[in-house]
Design an enzyme around this catalytic site. Structure first.
Site, PDB file in Angstrom:
ATOM      1  N   HIS A 407       0.867  -1.179   0.000  1.00  0.00           N
ATOM      2  CA  HIS A 407       0.000   0.000   0.000  1.00  0.00           C
ATOM      3  C   HIS A 407       0.907   1.233   0.000  1.00  0.00           C
ATOM      4  O   HIS A 407       1.603   1.498   0.983  1.00  0.00           O
ATOM      5  CB  HIS A 407      -0.915   0.010   1.219  1.00  0.00           C
ATOM      6  CG  HIS A 407      -1.939  -1.088   1.204  1.00  0.00           C
ATOM      7  ND1 HIS A 407      -2.480  -1.632   2.347  1.00  0.00           N
ATOM      8  CD2 HIS A 407      -2.524  -1.748   0.168  1.00  0.00           C
ATOM      9  CE1 HIS A 407      -3.349  -2.577   2.024  1.00  0.00           C
ATOM     10  NE2 HIS A 407      -3.387  -2.659   0.703  1.00  0.00           N
ATOM     11  N   GLU A 410       1.264   3.913   2.912  1.00  0.00           N
ATOM     12  CA  GLU A 410       1.677   3.480   4.242  1.00  0.00           C
ATOM     13  C   GLU A 410       3.195   3.497   4.331  1.00  0.00           C
ATOM     14  O   GLU A 410       3.872   2.476   4.367  1.00  0.00           O
ATOM     15  CB  GLU A 410       1.100   2.091   4.527  1.00  0.00           C
ATOM     16  CG  GLU A 410      -0.427   2.089   4.517  1.00  0.00           C
ATOM     17  CD  GLU A 410      -1.030   0.699   4.582  1.00  0.00           C
ATOM     18  OE1 GLU A 410      -0.251  -0.287   4.589  1.00  0.00           O
ATOM     19  OE2 GLU A 410      -2.268   0.588   4.606  1.00  0.00           O
ATOM     20  N   HIS A 503       2.710  -3.118   7.106  1.00  0.00           N
ATOM     21  CA  HIS A 503       1.639  -2.195   6.725  1.00  0.00           C
ATOM     22  C   HIS A 503       1.566  -1.046   7.714  1.00  0.00           C
ATOM     23  O   HIS A 503       2.275  -1.013   8.719  1.00  0.00           O
ATOM     24  CB  HIS A 503       0.286  -2.932   6.711  1.00  0.00           C
ATOM     25  CG  HIS A 503       0.101  -3.836   5.522  1.00  0.00           C
ATOM     26  ND1 HIS A 503      -0.718  -3.516   4.465  1.00  0.00           N
ATOM     27  CD2 HIS A 503       0.631  -5.041   5.235  1.00  0.00           C
ATOM     28  CE1 HIS A 503      -0.688  -4.493   3.576  1.00  0.00           C
ATOM     29  NE2 HIS A 503       0.134  -5.433   4.025  1.00  0.00           N
ATOM     30  N   GLU A 575       0.971  -4.417  11.432  1.00  0.00           N
ATOM     31  CA  GLU A 575       0.334  -3.103  11.331  1.00  0.00           C
ATOM     32  C   GLU A 575       1.011  -2.137  12.295  1.00  0.00           C
ATOM     33  O   GLU A 575       1.066  -2.389  13.501  1.00  0.00           O
ATOM     34  CB  GLU A 575      -1.157  -3.205  11.661  1.00  0.00           C
ATOM     35  CG  GLU A 575      -1.967  -4.097  10.733  1.00  0.00           C
ATOM     36  CD  GLU A 575      -2.311  -3.415   9.423  1.00  0.00           C
ATOM     37  OE1 GLU A 575      -1.982  -2.213   9.274  1.00  0.00           O
ATOM     38  OE2 GLU A 575      -2.911  -4.074   8.553  1.00  0.00           O
TER      39      GLU A 575
END
Length: 848
Positions: A407, A410, A503, A575
């Site tokens: 992504h 990010e 991420h 994350e």
């Protein structure tokens, strides 16, 4: 070589396989029409070609024409024409010097060329529609000396309404915005051809305090800026290219600032209903004057921060606004504002170039190109391991696969990856042990195209790559396809112990992992050991309670789920928050780049604990996990008001039943085919609909067929009556019998309702032929009122007619005459007319 002249050669010639293939390839597509082996080999044959005058095609034609056969003269002319033709598409044919016609095939190029350690970096490739400024944007790294705390909302923050262009002044706007109606076609270095126009407004003088905006640089994202007050601006972010959604990442430049003035910025087209800005996260600001004079880099700035729902929308999805105020440190400064610390594709190349130039690190770190992205940017793959002494030692090594930046918005994942690479390539004893026992496969940037153009979530295919790991479309998703294929080959060679994809998270603080519940009772809860160890190593940053191991259906295409189903037990998505920590000593403090880079070190440290031959830590964590799970199950059943005996075997309880769904981003709208294929499908469907409209709809039911027959029959009857004599008398007789016919019709309908299976008699058919008692279909045309009355009644049969012709049709039939129903069960066919069975429901409208 030419067959007729092979006897003149004194050396044996073996054709090059590559050159032979290219000759056949070019001949097939008609680039030249030489004979077989007509072109000399570029390495072996070239000296013979030049030394033998009979093969020479260069020099003066007047001097050599007597030595060159006619066939060679024709080929010489053909070569000259094709090499000099602007229509020549092949670049495989080369000439020695200007004007010489000495064709040869160039050597095959490298499949993917990496940047040279001596030369400049590879310039990023942009879609040809994107405008890119020539200025290079670079920032220094800097760690704030003091903690940067969250903003504490007061409840009195201003909520400005969206004004728009009607009451404001547009001071910056991109000319072309690529939405979902377009799709990626081609790319080039520097983006759009031609001169780049100045989009910012022109200052009217030194007293003009209008801010000058710019975002047409690497990873930049700003579509429009509207000045709605003296120091207030409404900002519109550009959606991900070739989509109409995913607005979260912002990164732009402002110039012509004023010191000690409070500016207000309001982003008006955010799409997520929840954000970390609502709980204290601050934007980032970078001053070039501070960086140049005081070596100060990115820092958290802003006050009166408010995240709220907008009063306008686009009719499809609601918009949310982010507003904040800020003061710039200097007059006439150049500043940057960003959602998070930027990390561009050029930053990655600089880091990899430093690794390649390091003589020590390059011995155990091999850099190669995994593939090319849609735009032609290189996706790099690093293989990190110490050289093994024996083949058996090399084969015994397990593998660890790490990836980041699938992504593009990010960027915190890139800072974690940078910290991991810095540690694993260092001379630390722990790093050397890891390199001895593992083979690390690292893909530091999976989506370089999205990073370059400033997307938040998608690639240039207009789709979220982390939902397409099951794809078979190699041309549309090359980065994902080649990564998955690389891992498949790696699993055939050795065991892959761990897979982790880095991420960023926009709605939760801290750092946590998403994993996959193991269904094998032999390894029950083993997938949770690594996250628990990581939480013990960094308790002030990592939250084990925020981890989730439920496999949702909407996440089946993610990297962690696909790798888990391929057989990697420890498959994770890491994350890391855009905000900061709510734990321990770091509570309510923003993360810096140093915090994220230190996470890379802690991953390595936890990996050593996880693989320690002494299983004390592993077993201790496993025991603790069982206790935590016992408490969680007990808590869940108490909430439901149920009682359960947990003394027995409770490991059979599905762990997904006691876990909530992950709160990650929903990219279901970005699933499906790539945008360009989706447009093709829509075009095909549109053409199919047009073809269906052109085709005449066929008659389907019996009723429709009968109505069509009635119309055709009436037209024929009318034509026959008009052509035959006595037409007027026939019409008059029909009009006189109108009332009598309707009376008989009513009586016959009632009589038919009382009979189960009435049939036409032979007299009825003969009566129809004579036209005396039964009304022909023409009556419905002549008597429209009677037709409406007939349609309101259920179709039936008229009363049986006497064989004797009656002159007064209004009188009832004679009492001694009875209808012969049994004889009329099957009509007697007339001579010269085919037999046909009549049906009551069709009345007189049956086929003759």
């Amino acid at each position: 070589m030419f067959p007729a002249l092979e006897t003149d050669l004194k050396q044996e010639i073996h054709p090059d396989p590559y050159e032979d293939f290219m000759c056949r390839h070019l001949q097939y597509y008609g680039y030249f029409k030489a004979q077989k082996n007509g072109l000399p080999n570029s390495t072996t044959h070239q000296p013979v070609w030049k030394s033998n005058p009979r093969y020479l095609l260069t020099g003066s034609s007047a001097e050599r024409d007597d030595l060159i056969p006619e066939a060679l003269q024709k080929e010489k002319f053909l070569y000259s024409f094709r090499l000099n033709s602007p229509l020549l598409r092949s670049r495989q044919l080369l000439c020695d010097e200007l004007g010489d016609v000495n064709p040869r095939l160039q050597e095959p190029r490298e499949l993917f060329s990496l940047f040279s350690t001596r030369g400049p970096l590879q310039a990023p490739r942009w879609p040809v529609e994107c405008e890119v400024i020539k200025e290079t944007i670079r920032h220094i790294e800097w760690v704030p000396p003091q903690p940067e705390y969250f903003y504490q909302p007061t409840g009195n923050e201003k909520i400005p309404e969206v004004v728009g262009e009607e009451k404001g002044i547009v001071v910056y706007q991109l000319d072309s915005v690529l939405t979902e109606d377009a799709y990626f076609t081609s790319s080039r270095v520097g983006g759009k051809r031609g001169s780049i126009p100045q989009l910012a407004v022109t200052l009217q003088g030194p007293q003009d305090n209008t801010l000058l905006f710019e975002s047409r640089f690497e990873s930049g994202n700003l579509q429009k800026a509207i000045r709605v007050g003296l120091y207030e601006y409404e900002l519109t972010l550009r959606t991900d290219l070739y989509t109409n959604k995913h607005t979260q990442w912002f990164y732009f430049r402002v110039q012509n600032t004023r010191k000690d003035v409070t500016y207000r910025f309001t982003i008006v087209n955010l799409l997520k209903p929840k954000s970390l800005y609502a709980i204290g996260m601050k934007p980032l600001m970078y001053s070039q004057l501070d960086a140049k004079t005081h070596s100060i880099g990115w820092r958290r700035e802003g006050s009166e921060i408010k995240y709220y729902k907008s009063n306008v929308d686009d009719g499809q999805q609601p918009f949310y606004c982010l507003t904040w105020t800020i003061q710039f440190p200097h007059d006439h400064d150049t500043c940057f504002l960003a959602h998070f610390y930027p990390y561009t594709y050029t930053d990655l190349q600089c880091h990899l170039l430093a690794i390649a130039n390091n003589p020590v690190q390059s011995q155990f770190c091999k850099l190669r190109a995994l593939c090319r992205s849609l735009a032609g940017n290189t996706v790099y793959l690093l293989t990190i391991t110490n050289p093994s002494k024996t083949p058996q030692e090399a084969a015994a090594k397990k593998a660890v696969v790490l990836s980041a930046r699938v992504h593009p918005g990010e960027s915190n994942s890139s800072w974690i990856m940078k910290g991991f690479l810095d540690f694993i390539l260092s001379n630390s004893p722990d790093a050397q042990i890891l390199r001895d026992i593992f083979v690390f496969k690292v893909v530091p940037m999976l989506n370089p195209d999205g990073v370059i153009v400033g997307n938040y979530r998608c690639s240039l295919a207009g789709r979220d790559l982390n939902r397409h790991y099951k794809t078979i479309l190699k041309e549309s998703f090359p980065c994902i396809w080649y990564t998955k294929n690389m891992i498949k080959r790696l699993m055939e060679e050795r065991e892959v112990l761990l897979y982790c994809d880095f991420h960023g998270h926009s709605r939760k603080n801290n750092i946590f992992l998403y994993g996959c519940n193991n269904k094998d009772h032999r390894h029950w809860l083993h997938e949770r050991v690594f996250p628990l160890m990581l939480s013990k190593n960094i308790p002030d940053k990592f939250s084990f309670h925020s981890c989730n191991f439920k496999v949702q259906k909407c996440k089946e295409g993610t990297g962690r789920v696909v790798m888990w189903r391929m057989g990697i037990q420890n498959s994770y998505t890491m994350e890391s928050t855009f905000g900061g920590s709510t734990l321990g000593s770091k509570r309510d403090i923003h993360f810096t780049t140093e915090d994220l880079k230190s996470l890379g070190y802690h991953i390595c440290d936890t990996l050593l604990d996880f693989c320690d031959p002494d299983q004390t830590k592993f077993l201790q964590c496993l025991k603790e996990l069982k206790e935590l799970l016992h408490q969680e199950i007990y808590k869940k059943f108490n909430e439901r008001g149920q009682l359960m005996n947990l003394e027995g075997s409770w490991s059979d309880i599905p762990l997904s039943d006691i876990e909530s769904s992950t709160s990650g981003s929903d990219s279901s709208l970005s699933d499906g085919l790539p945008v360009h294929l989706l447009n093709l499908v829509d075009e095909m469907n549109r053409k199919k609909k047009m073809l269906k409209k052109k085709k005449k709809k066929p008659l389907q039911t019996r009723k429709q067929r009968n109505e069509q027959y009635q119309k055709n029959y009436l037209m024929r009857e009318l034509k026959l009556i008009e052509d035959s004599p006595g037409t007027t008398a026939g019409f008059a007789t029909t009009l006189q019998k109108q009332s009598t016919f309707m009376k008989h019709l009513e009586d016959s309908t009632a009589s038919t309702m009382r009979n189960d299976k009435p049939r036409f008699a032979e007299t009825q058919l003969s009566g129809r032929n004579k036209g005396t008692t039964l009304v022909s279909p023409m009556t419905s045309l002549i008597l429209p009122k009677n037709k409406e009355a007939m349609q309101n009644k259920k179709p039936g049969f008229t009363e049986s007619c006497s064989p004797k012709k009656s002159t007064n049709s209004s009188l009832p039939p004679a009492p001694d005459i009875k209808p012969d129903w049994m004889k009329s069960k099957y009509s007697t066919p007339r001579r010269g007319r085919p037999s046909m069975t009549t049906y009551p429901s069709l009345h007189i409208y049956t086929y003759p």
